[in-house]
Design a protein around this motif. Structure first.
Motif, PDB file in Angstrom:
ATOM      1  N   HIS A  17      28.100  39.869   4.302  1.00  0.00           N
ATOM      2  CA  HIS A  17      28.308  41.310   4.342  1.00  0.00           C
ATOM      3  C   HIS A  17      29.622  41.701   5.021  1.00  0.00           C
ATOM      4  O   HIS A  17      29.999  42.870   4.992  1.00  0.00           O
ATOM      5  N   GLN A  18      30.331  40.743   5.572  1.00  0.00           N
ATOM      6  CA  GLN A  18      31.679  41.002   6.069  1.00  0.00           C
ATOM      7  C   GLN A  18      32.691  40.997   4.926  1.00  0.00           C
ATOM      8  O   GLN A  18      33.795  41.517   5.073  1.00  0.00           O
ATOM      9  N   SER A  19      32.307  40.384   3.807  1.00  0.00           N
ATOM     10  CA  SER A  19      33.205  40.335   2.640  1.00  0.00           C
ATOM     11  C   SER A  19      32.380  40.455   1.353  1.00  0.00           C
ATOM     12  O   SER A  19      32.328  39.533   0.549  1.00  0.00           O
ATOM     13  N   ASP A  69      28.149  56.667   0.418  1.00  0.00           N
ATOM     14  CA  ASP A  69      28.332  55.848   1.621  1.00  0.00           C
ATOM     15  C   ASP A  69      27.063  55.043   1.833  1.00  0.00           C
ATOM     16  O   ASP A  69      25.969  55.476   1.470  1.00  0.00           O
ATOM     17  N   LEU A  70      27.230  53.867   2.398  1.00  0.00           N
ATOM     18  CA  LEU A  70      26.100  52.968   2.625  1.00  0.00           C
ATOM     19  C   LEU A  70      26.379  52.164   3.879  1.00  0.00           C
ATOM     20  O   LEU A  70      27.485  51.631   4.037  1.00  0.00           O
ATOM     21  N   GLU A  71      25.420  52.125   4.773  1.00  0.00           N
ATOM     22  CA  GLU A  71      25.528  51.343   6.007  1.00  0.00           C
ATOM     23  C   GLU A  71      24.268  50.506   6.150  1.00  0.00           C
ATOM     24  O   GLU A  71      23.184  50.957   5.802  1.00  0.00           O
ATOM     25  N   ILE A  72      24.429  49.289   6.684  1.00  0.00           N
ATOM     26  CA  ILE A  72      23.281  48.425   6.975  1.00  0.00           C
ATOM     27  C   ILE A  72      23.358  48.028   8.440  1.00  0.00           C
ATOM     28  O   ILE A  72      24.416  47.606   8.922  1.00  0.00           O
ATOM     29  N   TYR A  73      22.237  48.158   9.133  1.00  0.00           N
ATOM     30  CA  TYR A  73      22.130  47.782  10.535  1.00  0.00           C
ATOM     31  C   TYR A  73      21.112  46.655  10.660  1.00  0.00           C
ATOM     32  O   TYR A  73      20.201  46.542   9.833  1.00  0.00           O
ATOM     33  N   GLU A 119      22.225  39.600  -5.994  1.00  0.00           N
ATOM     34  CA  GLU A 119      20.829  39.846  -5.601  1.00  0.00           C
ATOM     35  C   GLU A 119      20.057  38.539  -5.449  1.00  0.00           C
ATOM     36  O   GLU A 119      19.272  38.389  -4.508  1.00  0.00           O
ATOM     37  N   ALA A 120      20.281  37.596  -6.344  1.00  0.00           N
ATOM     38  CA  ALA A 120      19.606  36.293  -6.240  1.00  0.00           C
ATOM     39  C   ALA A 120      20.058  35.569  -4.977  1.00  0.00           C
ATOM     40  O   ALA A 120      19.240  34.960  -4.272  1.00  0.00           O
ATOM     41  N   LEU A 121      21.342  35.649  -4.676  1.00  0.00           N
ATOM     42  CA  LEU A 121      21.861  35.019  -3.465  1.00  0.00           C
ATOM     43  C   LEU A 121      21.273  35.671  -2.214  1.00  0.00           C
ATOM     44  O   LEU A 121      20.813  34.985  -1.299  1.00  0.00           O
ATOM     45  N   ILE A 156      14.608  36.545   6.565  1.00  0.00           N
ATOM     46  CA  ILE A 156      13.860  35.380   7.043  1.00  0.00           C
ATOM     47  C   ILE A 156      14.275  35.161   8.486  1.00  0.00           C
ATOM     48  O   ILE A 156      15.460  35.210   8.822  1.00  0.00           O
ATOM     49  N   ASP A 157      13.324  34.945   9.361  1.00  0.00           N
ATOM     50  CA  ASP A 157      13.590  34.863  10.795  1.00  0.00           C
ATOM     51  C   ASP A 157      14.136  33.483  11.167  1.00  0.00           C
ATOM     52  O   ASP A 157      13.435  32.643  11.728  1.00  0.00           O
ATOM     53  N   ASP A 158      15.406  33.279  10.812  1.00  0.00           N
ATOM     54  CA  ASP A 158      16.104  32.017  11.072  1.00  0.00           C
ATOM     55  C   ASP A 158      17.530  32.368  11.464  1.00  0.00           C
ATOM     56  O   ASP A 158      18.265  32.981  10.672  1.00  0.00           O
ATOM     57  N   ALA A 159      17.936  31.998  12.673  1.00  0.00           N
ATOM     58  CA  ALA A 159      19.241  32.407  13.210  1.00  0.00           C
ATOM     59  C   ALA A 159      20.406  32.003  12.312  1.00  0.00           C
ATOM     60  O   ALA A 159      21.348  32.783  12.123  1.00  0.00           O
ATOM     61  N   GLN A 160      20.365  30.813  11.738  1.00  0.00           N
ATOM     62  CA  GLN A 160      21.461  30.364  10.874  1.00  0.00           C
ATOM     63  C   GLN A 160      21.522  31.189   9.592  1.00  0.00           C
ATOM     64  O   GLN A 160      22.604  31.573   9.149  1.00  0.00           O
ATOM     65  N   LEU A 161      20.367  31.454   8.990  1.00  0.00           N
ATOM     66  CA  LEU A 161      20.345  32.266   7.779  1.00  0.00           C
ATOM     67  C   LEU A 161      20.815  33.691   8.053  1.00  0.00           C
ATOM     68  O   LEU A 161      21.556  34.276   7.258  1.00  0.00           O
ATOM     69  N   ILE A 162      20.403  34.245   9.174  1.00  0.00           N
ATOM     70  CA  ILE A 162      20.823  35.603   9.535  1.00  0.00           C
ATOM     71  C   ILE A 162      22.333  35.645   9.728  1.00  0.00           C
ATOM     72  O   ILE A 162      23.002  36.573   9.268  1.00  0.00           O
ATOM     73  N   GLU A 163      22.888  34.645  10.356  1.00  0.00           N
ATOM     74  CA  GLU A 163      24.338  34.591  10.550  1.00  0.00           C
ATOM     75  C   GLU A 163      25.062  34.497   9.206  1.00  0.00           C
ATOM     76  O   GLU A 163      26.077  35.166   8.987  1.00  0.00           O
ATOM     77  N   GLN A 164      24.543  33.696   8.291  1.00  0.00           N
ATOM     78  CA  GLN A 164      25.145  33.599   6.957  1.00  0.00           C
ATOM     79  C   GLN A 164      25.071  34.940   6.231  1.00  0.00           C
ATOM     80  O   GLN A 164      26.038  35.358   5.578  1.00  0.00           O
ATOM     81  N   TYR A 165      23.941  35.609   6.338  1.00  0.00           N
ATOM     82  CA  TYR A 165      23.762  36.921   5.709  1.00  0.00           C
ATOM     83  C   TYR A 165      24.800  37.902   6.253  1.00  0.00           C
ATOM     84  O   TYR A 165      25.433  38.644   5.488  1.00  0.00           O
ATOM     85  N   LYS A 166      25.004  37.902   7.553  1.00  0.00           N
ATOM     86  CA  LYS A 166      26.004  38.768   8.170  1.00  0.00           C
ATOM     87  C   LYS A 166      27.401  38.434   7.657  1.00  0.00           C
ATOM     88  O   LYS A 166      28.193  39.346   7.367  1.00  0.00           O
ATOM     89  N   GLN A 167      27.701  37.167   7.499  1.00  0.00           N
ATOM     90  CA  GLN A 167      29.014  36.762   6.998  1.00  0.00           C
ATOM     91  C   GLN A 167      29.231  37.256   5.571  1.00  0.00           C
ATOM     92  O   GLN A 167      30.326  37.736   5.250  1.00  0.00           O
TER      93      GLN A 167
END
Length: 111
Positions: free
Chosen positions: A24-26, A42-46, A81-83, A11-22
């Protein structure tokens, strides 16, 4: 070893994207275990903007059908997956309920 490349939008929302990145850090340990147990080596996401690109290197035991069936039976994977679906949005040409879409390789330098 086989490689798959897949894509999906967030979803094109800066706050949601930042949460998604967080997230994937853990990534939850149960999710990492499920990924490895399915035959994904192996699996990588960009990320670019809100477009995700995933590279999966899989062994001979991997199949999308087996992974889907195993994931359906795993409550922790279903919770993850739901999250994640709260952040993700299907691409315009997706079928109902479809998330990641396999990309077609159109060029390889060393064949």
């Amino acid at each position: 070893m086989k490689r798959y490349c897949l894509t999906l939008d967030l979803i094109d929302d800066a706050q949601l994207i930042e949460q998604y990145k967080q997230y994937h850090q853990s990534v939850w340990p149960e999710i990492k275990q499920s990924i490895k147990a399915s035959g994904i080596e192996d699996l990588e996401i960009y990320l670019l903007g809100n477009r995700l690109f995933m590279i999966m290197d899989v062994n001979e035991n991997f199949s999308f059908e087996k992974k889907a069936a195993t994931d359906l039976a795993n409550a922790k994977v279903q919770e993850w997956e739901a999250l994640m679906w709260k952040f993700q949005q299907a691409l315009p040409n997706s079928k109902p309920g479809e998330k990641w879409q396999i990309m077609d390789q159109i060029f390889k330098l060393n064949t």
